[in-house]
Design an enzyme around this catalytic site. Structure first.
Site, mmCIF file in Angstrom:
data_model
loop_
_atom_site.group_PDB
_atom_site.id
_atom_site.type_symbol
_atom_site.label_atom_id
_atom_site.label_comp_id
_atom_site.label_asym_id
_atom_site.label_seq_id
_atom_site.Cartn_x
_atom_site.Cartn_y
_atom_site.Cartn_z
ATOM 1 N N ASP A 290 0.748 -1.200 0.071
ATOM 2 C CA ASP A 290 -0.165 0.044 0.031
ATOM 3 C C ASP A 290 0.773 1.155 -0.100
ATOM 4 O O ASP A 290 2.231 1.271 0.144
ATOM 5 C CB ASP A 290 -0.916 0.006 1.203
HETATM 6 C C1 BGC Z 1 -5.186 3.207 0.479
HETATM 7 C C2 BGC Z 1 -5.395 2.291 -0.563
HETATM 8 C C3 BGC Z 1 -5.358 2.996 -1.959
HETATM 9 C C4 BGC Z 1 -3.819 3.597 -2.148
HETATM 10 C C5 BGC Z 1 -3.494 4.306 -3.529
HETATM 11 C C6 BGC Z 1 -3.808 4.092 0.070
HETATM 12 O O1 BGC Z 1 -3.705 5.095 1.243
HETATM 13 O O2 BGC Z 1 -4.952 2.478 1.805
HETATM 14 O O3 BGC Z 1 -6.607 1.731 -0.427
HETATM 15 O O4 BGC Z 1 -5.542 2.209 -3.045
HETATM 16 O O5 BGC Z 1 -3.674 4.666 -1.211
HETATM 17 O O6 BGC Z 1 -4.216 5.431 -3.862
#
Ligand code: BGC
Length: 720
Positions: A290
């Site tokens: 993530d």
């Molecule tokens: C979130 C994810 C997301 C990613 C990309 C993160 O902060 O937890 O769910 O896909 O950002 O935007």
């Protein structure tokens, strides 16, 4: 259900035959593998690591500290293989052109984005979608969203989010399918099918990314990014099934979660990634972190340096680094010093190249970039109609005293509340590229109705609740009531002594205890997306009959959290309504939630017969059929979700008081009845036993069938 399992069985039986005897398939796999191995052999170490690097384009959503920067140099030099948040066909084409025409090996980029519940045409938030109890509809909506994203040049979406969540304080409960692993698994697989379709290289399908692996929804105290502490049995039984179902449905990629599991960050958690995901489930696709997760390993206190964090993540099986820049900065040195085996980098890079190959990007890197197609697909009539259909099906009627709803055209209505005009909030969190200006407001939609002031009205409709910023990532709350000023407004309206209809818009289950006492009717509308106003109008005026059913229990207050339907019995179970001391209860609140899992009213009523079983004994190869007859006893047609729950009375470990094991959504005209059969087999009785093997145990079971999880009456059978 039966047809589905037969199909799975048939596929499972034929697949090995196809692979063994189909020369075409063999040939294409060989061609793919030859292509990739040849490419790999030409790549420098740095170019390989570049394929493991994903950076956000400047100017769009950034949820972590690292802002996007000028990417072109890194793309040109092969140090960047994947881009996040690049929006627009021309822009994407310009980046892709640099990768393909100006980098040494011309390897195309992937373009990732959070298309979660729609791209331009927004669908209801995922929690609302789950309240349709209709995986096929959810799949069609996921397909429509992915098609719009694909039409705008994107190749990968961070969807589905399948985290089981029992805690409405956690803002991201809005992004998932609620509390239940069985329903959550069906929905997870449905979303993967919708997003990816049959063939990833079709320019109308994109790669799905399953997230957040694993158990992110178990955050302590419902606080985002907090640690997850639970035993392996609970993890496997209640949290892992939806991830597993998505893997089985062929999801192309998986995102690790921000949280610790058992003290180890998911991104470097060998048990989660290497053992369970890759080895036990056989996942062959790309695992990515993530946003900035490798960097966060230092904050977790699980590595001293970013180099160590990178090594630990790669060794756990995490292929791609989202936005921490750690892999591209550290892995080369680690290989050169002998700390990291280059084979791990080859394996990770191979998986990324395979994904690009499957997406058809080597064949035509510009295949997703077509303005004409975008015009045709984005905001297409079909997508908008689908969005409305799902919005209608996802709303849950919680209360309807004296049939205050549906409203009649002849009645004078007052329409008040801050959500009447707030079109951005209709789309909820992670609303893709939604355009609030293009969305009709509730106030506009109702303008032609018989609208008057509260003083003159026959009935008052209050549209209250959360803004889109109050749920989603980093939007956790310790008070899950409607905001205070709006509660006051409702009190004032109710004090007028007229029927008050409360329409709640929110991204989480709320504490509606007070509202359930004072409002005549409550409709949980969630955040229904692009067609909020139309869907709400049709439901309130009765052109549509509410059919949504809750997929999370609604607590009576925040102190009752977590409350969910598959709790364990305790050694001193309490009976609500009885003030027995020394039982497992609170002094100031009953145990049952305000509204249970599976609950939802309709403008008609349904009557259930007692459940009958085809037998009382079953052996491991056999099955028992549970039968119930449901009758529409009201005046209008309606949909009902008939739910099957089971309880295993005695096990080597304590078993939940009930677990959802099946459901059927039926439509009944007034006076009509339908018999619903559920086939129960041994597989449905399996669990993680005391010795951590997965299987059933002989003994007594209870079958309960009804309209929601509050039913307790059941019939017994024995597994011999
Ligand atoms: C979130 C994810 C997301 C990613 C990309 C993160 O902060 O937890 O769910 O896909 O950002 O935007």
């Amino acid at each position: 259900m039966k047809r589905f399992s037969i199909c799975i069985l048939a596929c499972a039986l034929t697949l090995p035959l196809i692979t063994a005897f189909s020369p075409a398939l063999d040939e294409s796999e060989t061609k793919k593998s030859q292509f990739i191995e040849e490419l790999l052999s030409k790549m420098t170490l740095e170019e390989k690591i570049g394929q493991l690097n994903l950076i956000s384009s400047p100017g769009d959503v950034v949820t972590g500290p690292k802002k996007g920067e000028d990417l072109t140099n890194d793309i040109r030099s092969g140090r960047l293989g994947n881009v996040l948040n690049a929006i627009g066909i021309d822009y994407i084409r310009s980046l892709q052109r640099i990768a393909v025409e100006e980098s040494r090996l011309g390897i195309p980029l992937t373009f990732a984005f959070d298309e979660i519940h729609g791209y331009r045409t927004t669908f209801p938030i995922p929690l609302a979608e789950s309240c349709t109890w209709d995986p096929e509809l959810i799949s069609r909506c996921a397909q429509a969203g992915a098609q719009e994203a694909a039409a705008d040049g994107l190749t990968l979406t961070y969807n589905p989010m399948v985290d089981i969540a029992l805690d409405p304080r956690w803002g991201r409960i809005s992004e998932g399918a609620g509390e239940d692993p069985y329903l959550g698994s069906l929905i997870a697989a449905a979303r993967v099918r919708g997003v990816q379709g049959e063939d990833l290289s079709d320019p109308l399908t994109i790669a799905a990314c399953l997230k957040h692996y694993a158990a992110y929804g178990g955050a302590e105290g419902g606080r985002d990014y907090a640690a997850v502490e639970m035993g392996e049995r609970r993890l496997r039984e209640h949290y892992l099934p939806p991830y597993k179902a998505a893997v089985e449905a062929g999801v192309a990629s998986v995102m690790t979660s921000f949280n610790l599991y058992d003290g180890i960050p998911a991104t470097m958690n060998k048990f989660l990634v290497d053992q369970v995901l890759r080895t036990e489930w056989g996942f062959k696709g790309v695992v990515m972190t993530d946003y900035g997760s490798i960097g966060e390993i230092l904050e977790h206190g699980c590595a001293e340096t970013i180099a160590e964090a990178s090594r630990l993540s790669l060794e756990a099986g995490t292929d791609m680094d989202m936005c921490s820049g750690a892999y591209i900065q550290e892995l080369k040195g680690l290989v050169e010093s002998g700390a990291v085996d280059v084979k791990l980098i080859d394996d990770a890079c191979r998986r990324v190249l395979q994904l690009k190959y499957d997406l058809g990007l080597f064949e035509d890197p510009y295949r997703y970039l077509n303005h004409k197609r975008a015009e045709k697909i984005i905001y297409s009539k079909e997508n908008i109609a689908l969005s409305k259909l799902e919005a209608v099906k996802s709303m849950v009627l919680l209360k309807n005293d004296s049939e205050v709803l549906p409203l009649k055209k002849s009645e004078k209505i007052a329409l008040i509340g801050p959500r009447c005009e707030d079109t951005r909030s209709y789309c909820g969190a992670w609303a893709g590229k939604c355009e609030p200006n293009r969305i009709q407001s509730i106030a506009d939609r109702f303008a032609k109705a018989n609208i008057v002031s509260p003083e003159e009205a026959d009935k008052i409709v209050c549209v209250l609740g959360e803004t889109h910023r109050m749920s989603g990532e980093a939007a956790c709350l310790t008070d899950i009531r409607i905001p205070a000023d709006q509660r006051e407004l409702l009190e004032k309206m109710c004090a007028l002594g007229k029927p008050v209809v409360l329409v709640v818009m929110a991204g989480r289950p709320l504490d509606l205890t007070r509202e359930s006492e004072i409002a005549s009717s409550i409709l949980m509308a969630w955040q229904p997306g692009f067609k909020t106003a139309d869907a709400l109008y049709d439901i309130l005026y009765g052109a549509e009959n509410p059919s949504g059913r809750l997929t999370t229990s609604f607590p009576r207050n925040v102190g009752q959290i977590p409350v969910y339907h598959y709790m364990l019995n305790t050694g001193r179970p309490a009976t609500d309504g009885k003030n027995e001391r020394y039982t497992s209860r609170y002094l100031d609140c009953w145990n049952a939630p305000l509204y249970p899992f599976g609950y939802g009213l309709s403008y008609t009523q349904f009557e259930y017969s007692d459940v009958t079983l085809s037998g009382t004994e079953m052996d491991a190869n056999g099955s028992i059929t549970a039968t119930v007859t449901v009758r529409n006893t009201g005046k209008v047609a309606g949909d009902e979700v008939v739910q099957l729950y089971l309880r295993d009375m005695v096990g080597s470990v304590s078993r939940p008081v009930k677990q959802l094991k099946g459901f059927e959504k039926i439509s009944l005209k007034p006076g009509e009845s339908q018999t619903v059969d559920f086939e129960i087999n041994e597989e449905m009785l399996r669990f993680w036993r005391a010795d951590m093997t997965y299987g059933s145990e002989k003994g007594e079971f209870v079958v309960m069938v009804g309209p929601n999880a509050s039913i307790t009456k059941g019939v017994n059978f024995w597994l011999k």
